[in-house]
Design an enzyme around this catalytic site. Structure first.
Site, PDB file in Angstrom:
ATOM      1  N   GLY A  19       0.827  -1.349  -0.001  1.00  0.00           N
ATOM      2  CA  GLY A  19      -0.124  -0.071  -0.040  1.00  0.00           C
ATOM      3  C   GLY A  19       0.881   1.355  -0.187  1.00  0.00           C
ATOM      4  N   ARG A  23       3.695   5.934   2.006  1.00  0.00           N
ATOM      5  CA  ARG A  23       4.383   7.297   1.992  1.00  0.00           C
ATOM      6  C   ARG A  23       3.866   8.314   0.969  1.00  0.00           C
ATOM      7  NH1 ARG A  23      10.731   6.838   0.256  1.00  0.00           N
ATOM      8  NH2 ARG A  23      10.367   5.183  -1.045  1.00  0.00           N
ATOM      9  N   LYS A  76       4.330  12.084  -2.710  1.00  0.00           N
ATOM     10  CA  LYS A  76       5.331  11.012  -2.348  1.00  0.00           C
ATOM     11  C   LYS A  76       6.324  11.604  -1.174  1.00  0.00           C
ATOM     12  CE  LYS A  76       8.391   7.439  -3.989  1.00  0.00           C
ATOM     13  NZ  LYS A  76       8.667   6.750  -4.896  1.00  0.00           N
ATOM     14  N   ASP A  79       8.799   5.496   7.915  1.00  0.00           N
ATOM     15  CA  ASP A  79       8.608   6.917   8.704  1.00  0.00           C
ATOM     16  C   ASP A  79       7.431   7.677   7.760  1.00  0.00           C
ATOM     17  OD1 ASP A  79      10.250   7.453   6.458  1.00  0.00           O
ATOM     18  OD2 ASP A  79      11.742   8.159   7.904  1.00  0.00           O
ATOM     19  N   ARG A  84       3.507  13.994  -7.994  1.00  0.00           N
ATOM     20  CA  ARG A  84       3.620  13.319  -9.182  1.00  0.00           C
ATOM     21  C   ARG A  84       2.191  13.099  -9.664  1.00  0.00           C
ATOM     22  NH1 ARG A  84       5.922   7.523  -7.212  1.00  0.00           N
ATOM     23  NH2 ARG A  84       3.966   6.796  -6.216  1.00  0.00           N
ATOM     24  N   ARG A 133      -1.992  -0.649  -9.801  1.00  0.00           N
ATOM     25  CA  ARG A 133      -0.855  -1.432 -10.087  1.00  0.00           C
ATOM     26  C   ARG A 133      -1.323  -3.007  -9.963  1.00  0.00           C
ATOM     27  NH1 ARG A 133       3.081   1.640  -6.781  1.00  0.00           N
ATOM     28  NH2 ARG A 133       2.106   3.600  -6.845  1.00  0.00           N
ATOM     29  N   ASP A 161       4.078  -4.424  -7.280  1.00  0.00           N
ATOM     30  CA  ASP A 161       3.556  -3.431  -6.931  1.00  0.00           C
ATOM     31  C   ASP A 161       4.028  -1.968  -7.502  1.00  0.00           C
ATOM     32  OD1 ASP A 161       5.581  -4.577  -5.079  1.00  0.00           O
ATOM     33  OD2 ASP A 161       5.848  -2.780  -4.397  1.00  0.00           O
ATOM     34  N   ASN A 162       4.934  -2.339  -8.414  1.00  0.00           N
ATOM     35  CA  ASN A 162       5.608  -1.126  -9.094  1.00  0.00           C
ATOM     36  C   ASN A 162       5.177  -1.296 -10.482  1.00  0.00           C
ATOM     37  OD1 ASN A 162       6.689  -0.079  -6.728  1.00  0.00           O
ATOM     38  ND2 ASN A 162       8.775  -1.154  -6.999  1.00  0.00           N
ATOM     39  N   ASP A 196       7.004   4.546  -9.838  1.00  0.00           N
ATOM     40  CA  ASP A 196       8.021   4.440  -8.664  1.00  0.00           C
ATOM     41  C   ASP A 196       9.546   4.280  -9.113  1.00  0.00           C
ATOM     42  OD1 ASP A 196       5.496   4.232  -7.268  1.00  0.00           O
ATOM     43  OD2 ASP A 196       5.674   2.497  -6.479  1.00  0.00           O
TER      44      ASP A 196
HETATM   45  P1  AMP Z   1       8.864   1.124  -3.011  1.00  0.00           P
HETATM   46  O1  AMP Z   1      10.014   0.389  -2.996  1.00  0.00           O
HETATM   47  O2  AMP Z   1       9.191   2.769  -2.783  1.00  0.00           O
HETATM   48  O3  AMP Z   1       8.233   0.862  -4.196  1.00  0.00           O
HETATM   49  O4  AMP Z   1       8.074   0.883  -1.661  1.00  0.00           O
HETATM   50  C1  AMP Z   1       7.379  -0.624  -1.614  1.00  0.00           C
HETATM   51  C2  AMP Z   1       6.592  -0.443  -0.191  1.00  0.00           C
HETATM   52  O5  AMP Z   1       7.039   0.025   0.875  1.00  0.00           O
HETATM   53  C3  AMP Z   1       5.289   0.652  -0.779  1.00  0.00           C
HETATM   54  O6  AMP Z   1       4.352  -0.022   0.062  1.00  0.00           O
HETATM   55  C4  AMP Z   1       5.817   1.711   0.214  1.00  0.00           C
HETATM   56  O7  AMP Z   1       4.609   2.548   0.445  1.00  0.00           O
HETATM   57  C5  AMP Z   1       6.758   1.243   1.149  1.00  0.00           C
HETATM   58  N1  AMP Z   1       7.433   2.272   1.802  1.00  0.00           N
HETATM   59  C6  AMP Z   1       8.847   2.540   1.349  1.00  0.00           C
HETATM   60  N2  AMP Z   1       9.465   3.570   2.004  1.00  0.00           N
HETATM   61  C7  AMP Z   1       8.455   3.797   2.975  1.00  0.00           C
HETATM   62  C8  AMP Z   1       8.706   4.733   4.003  1.00  0.00           C
HETATM   63  N3  AMP Z   1       9.923   5.343   4.242  1.00  0.00           N
HETATM   64  N4  AMP Z   1       7.716   4.965   4.884  1.00  0.00           N
HETATM   65  C9  AMP Z   1       6.619   3.947   4.785  1.00  0.00           C
HETATM   66  N5  AMP Z   1       6.740   3.299   3.758  1.00  0.00           N
HETATM   67  C10 AMP Z   1       7.425   3.016   2.801  1.00  0.00           C
HETATM   68 MG    MG Z   2       6.618   1.066  -4.972  1.00  0.00          MG
END
Ligand code: AMP
Ligand code: MG
Length: 572
Positions: A155, A158, A178, A190, A248, A255, A325-326, A335
């Site tokens: 989900g 952030r 984002k 965080d 963005r 997705r 998810d991406n 992403d």
């Molecule tokens: P990403 O690798 O950026 O595509 O993120 C994969 C998953 O991790 C997604 O559900 C993002 O929302 C979550 N995510 C990545 N970084 C953070 C963060 N700093 N705080 C909260 N969720 C994160």
């Molecule tokens: Mg992602």
């Protein structure tokens, strides 16, 4: 055809177009939860809405059609039976700076002009401190297969979907922040994004648009003084960085993982609701009353995913984290994380230093696309009859062919070839093999081929100034390849060398966002000098046109020696 180079010695050259087997292998898991480590807590928040905002939005269509989380609690939890949870952005702490803005998005997508820059609260609006009227911030519930394994609920951890903007052309764009704070999907994260990854996402998504690759867009980059703690290389070196927010845009942020989670959770009614919504809104060529509409939808996603990956390959782009998810249902690039543009040609190029197995190497992307489409098909099973399931499986078996023909078409254009001759595949594979052997720069080899005259190629008189072609020409078989190429071009009746160069320059960029270029801009941005972010942004809006400032900055020169030491991880 003169067999100057036996096909048997072209193994990896065909890399980019071949090897579509074994996509369902499940290698070791890596780079999973690492990037969620957030050693420091984030603050509480207040937000407000003012009427004189620069932009008006709506969330009616989303809220009216798709189920909302009944639990209003914003804490991290498992969420059921909905597509979105309500979630308010957490304003960034400290002074805000609008570090970059895309004029193209501002004017052509949002119907605004530069005068909006006068708005004193603009940085707040663009980072979640204030909300555009009509917006209704949402966090989307999705899951995904990460590095080959089902990862459960992910989900928007952030990101906040603010709502839609409908522009004067009638296009609907979903605006998303984002790095705007925690949501019920933040897990141990965080909710923040750091400056370096935000600069990269801002620059690259815009750059990809101007390279004519389907992608999300980015309006702005706001940076703050809020401390965000990251262990960039997962080696215990936790460091204080600066928080940033990118605004963005995409026609839709759904997705493959948006559908997967509904099937995994046993919610076929919600799955059907989301699918019907996506088809009605975004696949308008499909009749919503067609009993076969889900197969038609799957067919379209298979086609467009093949198309998107072939486009990536044609510009040497490696996404870095091709988890389901991406992968967008609209087959746009989304992403941006540890992506990279391949420099020295190498099918095993892995942009993400955390991807130990090389699962998402550039040459593996076509296979990974197939793996992800297999996961999509599984997610669709609850709404498919047995007969429709076998139709969908049949469609998927056609994916390698669709990918190959798109790849072939794009690379023929990169070589300026008109028509489709039997030996063209050989000509392309032969060139890629020479590039692989010599480590010639991918982008500049094609660019130099677009700038060199046929006469020079024919006479083997490449100058050092054309550094990538110079490297390539060191290969013992280069003149054999050049002979074949010149012969093929000369057979194009009615085509002039000028026309050929013109066509090739329109598809072979002179500038792509190389890591060292992004890194150099980031180092300055860390100390509030955004001039290089601006220069890169400007340059990359016209990647096919030679530009003075870009040339002086060395953007088409041989990469500096320090560039080879750079690493990009999925810490962001
Ligand atoms: P990403 O690798 O950026 O595509 O993120 C994969 C998953 O991790 C997604 O559900 C993002 O929302 C979550 N995510 C990545 N970084 C953070 C963060 N700093 N705080 C909260 N969720 C994160
Ligand atoms: Mg992602």
């Amino acid at each position: 055809m003169p067999q100057v180079l036996p096909l048997a010695v072209l193994p990896l050259a065909v890399l980019l177009s071949a090897v579509l087997a074994g996509a369902s292998q499940e290698p070791e898991q890596s780079c999973r939860e690492k990037h969620l480590q957030s050693p420091a807590p984030s603050p509480g928040h207040r937000w407000s809405c003012r009427a004189e905002a620069p932009l008006k939005m709506t969330a009616h269509r989303l809220l009216g059609s798709l189920p909302l989380d009944e639990v209003k609690d914003s804490s991290v939890r498992t969420v059921n039976r909905c597509i979105f949870s309500q979630s308010q952005p957490t304003p960034l702490q400290g002074a805000l700076q609008l570090a970059a803005l895309s004029k193209d998005v501002l004017e052509k997508v949002l119907d605004l002009d530069d005068s909006v820059m006068q708005h004193e609260d603009l940085p707040q609006f663009l980072s979640g401190g204030k909300l555009f009227p009509g917006s209704f911030p949402l966090a989307h519930r999705y899951g995904g297969h990460q590095f080959g394994y089902w990862a459960g609920q992910l989900g928007d951890g952030r990101a906040h979907l603010l709502g839609e903007f409908i522009n004067r052309k009638g296009e609907r764009w979903e605006l998303q922040l984002k790095g705007s704070g925690k949501t019920p999907y933040s897990r141990s994260g965080d909710g923040r994004a750091v400056l370096r990854s935000s600069v990269r996402e801002f620059l690259c998504s815009e750059a990809m648009h101007f390279l004519n690759v389907p992608t999300s867009r980015a309006l702005s980059l706001v940076v703050s003084e809020e401390p965000v703690w990251r262990d960039q290389f997962y080696n215990g070196g936790v460091r204080k960085e600066r928080g940033a927010v990118v605004l963005r845009l995409a026609p839709s942020w759904f997705r493959i993982g948006s559908l997967e989670i509904l099937t995994k959770a046993g919610e076929p009614d919600v799955l059907r609701t989301l699918l019907n919504f996506v088809i009605e809104q975004h696949f308008t060529a499909i009749n919503p009353n067609d009993p076969n509409k889900y197969v038609a939808f799957f067919t379209a996603v298979v086609n467009e995913t093949a198309h998107m990956i072939a486009k990536w390959m044609s510009v040497g782009f490696a996404h870095g984290v091709c988890n389901t998810d991406n992968f967008s249902l609209l087959s746009i690039t989304i992403d941006y994380g540890p992506f990279g543009f391949m420099e020295a040609y190498n099918p095993n190029f892995v942009p993400n230093s955390s991807d130990d197995e090389g699962r998402y190497s550039i040459g593996a992307q076509a296979n990974v696309g197939l793996f992800n489409l297999q996961r999509l098909l599984e997610a669709l099973l609850p709404v498919l009859s047995l007969n429709q399931r076998s139709q969908a499986e049949h469609i998927l078996r056609g994916y390698p062919q669709i990918y190959h023909s798109r790849f072939h078409e794009l690379f023929r254009a990169k070589l300026g070839l008109i028509g489709d001759e039997d030996d063209d595949a050989y000509l392309i594979a032969f060139l890629l093999k020479l590039m692989e052997d010599t480590g010639a720069d991918f982008t500049m080899t094609f660019r130099h081929l677009s700038e060199v005259t046929l006469l020079r190629l024919q006479n083997d008189s490449i100058t050092q100034e054309m550094w990538a072609l110079w490297d390539l020409s060191s290969h013992e078989f280069f003149s054999d390849w050049a002979k074949l190429y010149v012969q093929r071009l000369r057979s194009q009746h009615g085509d002039s060398d000028e026309n050929r160069q013109y066509r090739m320059r329109a598809v072979n960029p002179r500038y792509v966002l190389r890591n060292w270029m992004a890194e150099s801009a980031i180092r300055k941005a860390e100390v509030n000098d955004f001039s290089e972010v601006e220069l890169l942004q400007q340059t990359l809006t016209e990647p096919f046109v030679k530009q003075k400032r870009a040339e002086s900055a060395g953007y088409s020169s041989r990469p500096p020696a320090w560039a080879s030491q750079l690493r990009v991880s999925c810490s962001s």
